[in-house]
Motif scaffolding. Sequence first.
Motif, PDB file in Angstrom:
ATOM      1  N   GLU A  58      11.002  -6.001   6.151  1.00 28.72           N
ATOM      2  CA  GLU A  58      12.038  -4.976   6.029  1.00 28.72           C
ATOM      3  C   GLU A  58      13.336  -5.403   6.701  1.00 28.72           C
ATOM      4  N   ASN A  59      13.277  -6.252   7.692  1.00 28.75           N
ATOM      5  CA  ASN A  59      14.470  -6.691   8.421  1.00 28.75           C
ATOM      6  C   ASN A  59      14.749  -8.174   8.218  1.00 28.75           C
ATOM      7  N   ARG A  60      14.270  -8.736   7.120  1.00 28.25           N
ATOM      8  CA  ARG A  60      14.376 -10.184   6.896  1.00 28.25           C
ATOM      9  C   ARG A  60      15.812 -10.690   6.848  1.00 28.25           C
ATOM     10  N   GLN A  61      16.754  -9.823   6.517  1.00 26.86           N
ATOM     11  CA  GLN A  61      18.162 -10.252   6.464  1.00 26.86           C
ATOM     12  C   GLN A  61      18.634 -10.691   7.850  1.00 26.86           C
ATOM     13  N   GLN A  62      18.105 -10.044   8.896  1.00 28.49           N
ATOM     14  CA  GLN A  62      18.505 -10.367  10.274  1.00 28.49           C
ATOM     15  C   GLN A  62      17.965 -11.725  10.715  1.00 28.49           C
ATOM     16  N   TYR A  63      16.906 -12.190  10.059  1.00 26.79           N
ATOM     17  CA  TYR A  63      16.211 -13.385  10.523  1.00 26.79           C
ATOM     18  C   TYR A  63      16.547 -14.638   9.717  1.00 26.79           C
ATOM     19  N   GLU A  64      17.550 -14.580   8.858  1.00 28.09           N
ATOM     20  CA  GLU A  64      17.891 -15.726   8.011  1.00 28.09           C
ATOM     21  C   GLU A  64      18.301 -16.945   8.817  1.00 28.09           C
ATOM     22  N   SER A  65      18.844 -16.714  10.012  1.00 26.51           N
ATOM     23  CA  SER A  65      19.327 -17.844  10.809  1.00 26.51           C
ATOM     24  C   SER A  65      18.247 -18.414  11.748  1.00 26.51           C
ATOM     25  N   LEU A  66      17.030 -17.902  11.661  1.00 24.90           N
ATOM     26  CA  LEU A  66      15.959 -18.394  12.533  1.00 24.90           C
ATOM     27  C   LEU A  66      15.603 -19.832  12.195  1.00 24.90           C
ATOM     28  N   GLU A  67      15.347 -20.617  13.233  1.00 25.47           N
ATOM     29  CA  GLU A  67      14.926 -21.999  13.013  1.00 25.47           C
ATOM     30  C   GLU A  67      13.464 -22.049  12.590  1.00 25.47           C
ATOM     31  N   SER A  68      12.635 -21.173  13.215  1.00 26.02           N
ATOM     32  CA  SER A  68      11.206 -21.186  12.912  1.00 26.02           C
ATOM     33  C   SER A  68      10.707 -19.756  12.738  1.00 26.02           C
ATOM     34  N   ILE A  69      10.425 -19.410  11.490  1.00 24.20           N
ATOM     35  CA  ILE A  69       9.874 -18.085  11.204  1.00 24.20           C
ATOM     36  C   ILE A  69       8.493 -17.956  11.844  1.00 24.20           C
ATOM     37  N   GLU A  70       7.712 -19.045  11.814  1.00 22.02           N
ATOM     38  CA  GLU A  70       6.359 -19.011  12.372  1.00 22.02           C
ATOM     39  C   GLU A  70       6.382 -18.656  13.857  1.00 22.02           C
ATOM     40  N   ASN A  71       7.297 -19.258  14.616  1.00 23.61           N
ATOM     41  CA  ASN A  71       7.395 -18.949  16.046  1.00 23.61           C
ATOM     42  C   ASN A  71       7.766 -17.487  16.262  1.00 23.61           C
ATOM     43  N   TYR A  72       8.701 -17.001  15.463  1.00 24.04           N
ATOM     44  CA  TYR A  72       9.119 -15.619  15.594  1.00 24.04           C
ATOM     45  C   TYR A  72       7.976 -14.671  15.243  1.00 24.04           C
ATOM     46  N   LEU A  73       7.251 -14.980  14.168  1.00 24.27           N
ATOM     47  CA  LEU A  73       6.097 -14.156  13.788  1.00 24.27           C
ATOM     48  C   LEU A  73       5.015 -14.191  14.867  1.00 24.27           C
ATOM     49  N   PHE A  74       4.829 -15.358  15.487  1.00 18.55           N
ATOM     50  CA  PHE A  74       3.856 -15.469  16.580  1.00 18.55           C
ATOM     51  C   PHE A  74       4.247 -14.524  17.715  1.00 18.55           C
ATOM     52  N   ILE A  75       5.512 -14.512  18.071  1.00 22.82           N
ATOM     53  CA  ILE A  75       5.979 -13.627  19.145  1.00 22.82           C
ATOM     54  C   ILE A  75       5.792 -12.163  18.743  1.00 22.82           C
ATOM     55  N   MET A  76       6.098 -11.855  17.483  1.00 22.81           N
ATOM     56  CA  MET A  76       5.945 -10.476  17.014  1.00 22.81           C
ATOM     57  C   MET A  76       4.481 -10.029  17.070  1.00 22.81           C
ATOM     58  N   ILE A  77       3.560 -10.881  16.585  1.00 18.24           N
ATOM     59  CA  ILE A  77       2.151 -10.475  16.550  1.00 18.24           C
ATOM     60  C   ILE A  77       1.589 -10.400  17.960  1.00 18.24           C
ATOM     61  N   ARG A  78       2.037 -11.300  18.825  1.00 19.05           N
ATOM     62  CA  ARG A  78       1.590 -11.249  20.218  1.00 19.05           C
ATOM     63  C   ARG A  78       2.050  -9.942  20.863  1.00 19.05           C
ATOM     64  N   ASN A  79       3.321  -9.595  20.670  1.00 17.56           N
ATOM     65  CA  ASN A  79       3.852  -8.358  21.252  1.00 17.56           C
ATOM     66  C   ASN A  79       3.171  -7.121  20.677  1.00 17.56           C
ATOM     67  N   GLU A  80       2.941  -7.092  19.371  1.00 18.69           N
ATOM     68  CA  GLU A  80       2.249  -5.952  18.748  1.00 18.69           C
ATOM     69  C   GLU A  80       0.831  -5.822  19.307  1.00 18.69           C
ATOM     70  N   SER A  81       0.151  -6.954  19.461  1.00 22.20           N
ATOM     71  CA  SER A  81      -1.216  -6.935  19.994  1.00 22.20           C
ATOM     72  C   SER A  81      -1.233  -6.447  21.427  1.00 22.20           C
ATOM     73  N   LEU A  82      -0.307  -6.943  22.232  1.00 22.07           N
ATOM     74  CA  LEU A  82      -0.247  -6.514  23.632  1.00 22.07           C
ATOM     75  C   LEU A  82       0.118  -5.037  23.741  1.00 22.07           C
ATOM     76  N   ASN A  83       1.029  -4.574  22.904  1.00 20.85           N
ATOM     77  CA  ASN A  83       1.362  -3.143  22.895  1.00 20.85           C
ATOM     78  C   ASN A  83       0.152  -2.308  22.504  1.00 20.85           C
ATOM     79  N   TYR A  84      -0.599  -2.789  21.542  1.00 21.36           N
ATOM     80  CA  TYR A  84      -1.813  -2.086  21.130  1.00 21.36           C
ATOM     81  C   TYR A  84      -2.798  -2.004  22.293  1.00 21.36           C
ATOM     82  N   LEU A  85      -3.003  -3.125  22.982  1.00 21.98           N
ATOM     83  CA  LEU A  85      -3.938  -3.151  24.111  1.00 21.98           C
ATOM     84  C   LEU A  85      -3.455  -2.264  25.256  1.00 21.98           C
ATOM     85  N   ARG A  86      -2.158  -2.252  25.511  1.00 21.40           N
ATOM     86  CA  ARG A  86      -1.615  -1.363  26.547  1.00 21.40           C
ATOM     87  C   ARG A  86      -1.855   0.097  26.171  1.00 21.40           C
TER      88      ARG A  86
END
Length: 177
Positions: free
Chosen positions: A52-80
């Motif tokens: 939904e916000n992919r327009q903001q991420y066009e300048s990212l060097e590594s989508i995989e790294n960003y997705l890793f950070i997103m899934i890690r944060n979502e998982s940690l928020n879920y656990l909290r």
Amino acid sequence: MQGDKAVKSNHFNLESFIREHFASLCAIAFKLTGNSETAQDLAQDVIIKFWENRQQYESLESIENYLFIMIRNESLNYLRGLAREKKRYEKVSLNNDREDSLWDTIIEQEANLLLNEAIAGLPPQCKRIVNLSLTGKNTKEIADELDIAVNTVKVLKSRAIHKLREYFLENDIWIEF
């Protein structure tokens, strides 16, 4: 017609994006949460948020790294969130235990008052025998203390219990002897 191509192109891109990243996002979320269904839900949420916000991420060097950070944060928020929910449940459970204990105390006191009221209506000798029984004394000890025969204690105790049962039945109170 041109709009249809854009929709199909976006649809195909989303589909290929999901195929490319969903499994790895699920694996990361599963490693953190230990639950495969939760991991799939979190991976799905991350993909939707990213897409939904992919327009903001066009300048990212590594989508995989960003997705890793997103899934890690979502998982940690879920656990909290689970930890907070568990703490709330423990507080509620503790409060319920306190309330149950309070109710048990109130009921016990009420039962004691009713029993004392019923005992007060017994003849004097029966009253003494019942009170001594309630202190934990056996028939022989009561007989020795009151200087009467053991059989007399048994008979008077039996009469007292009978009269107490009648009292509770008359007053519609259920009590077990």
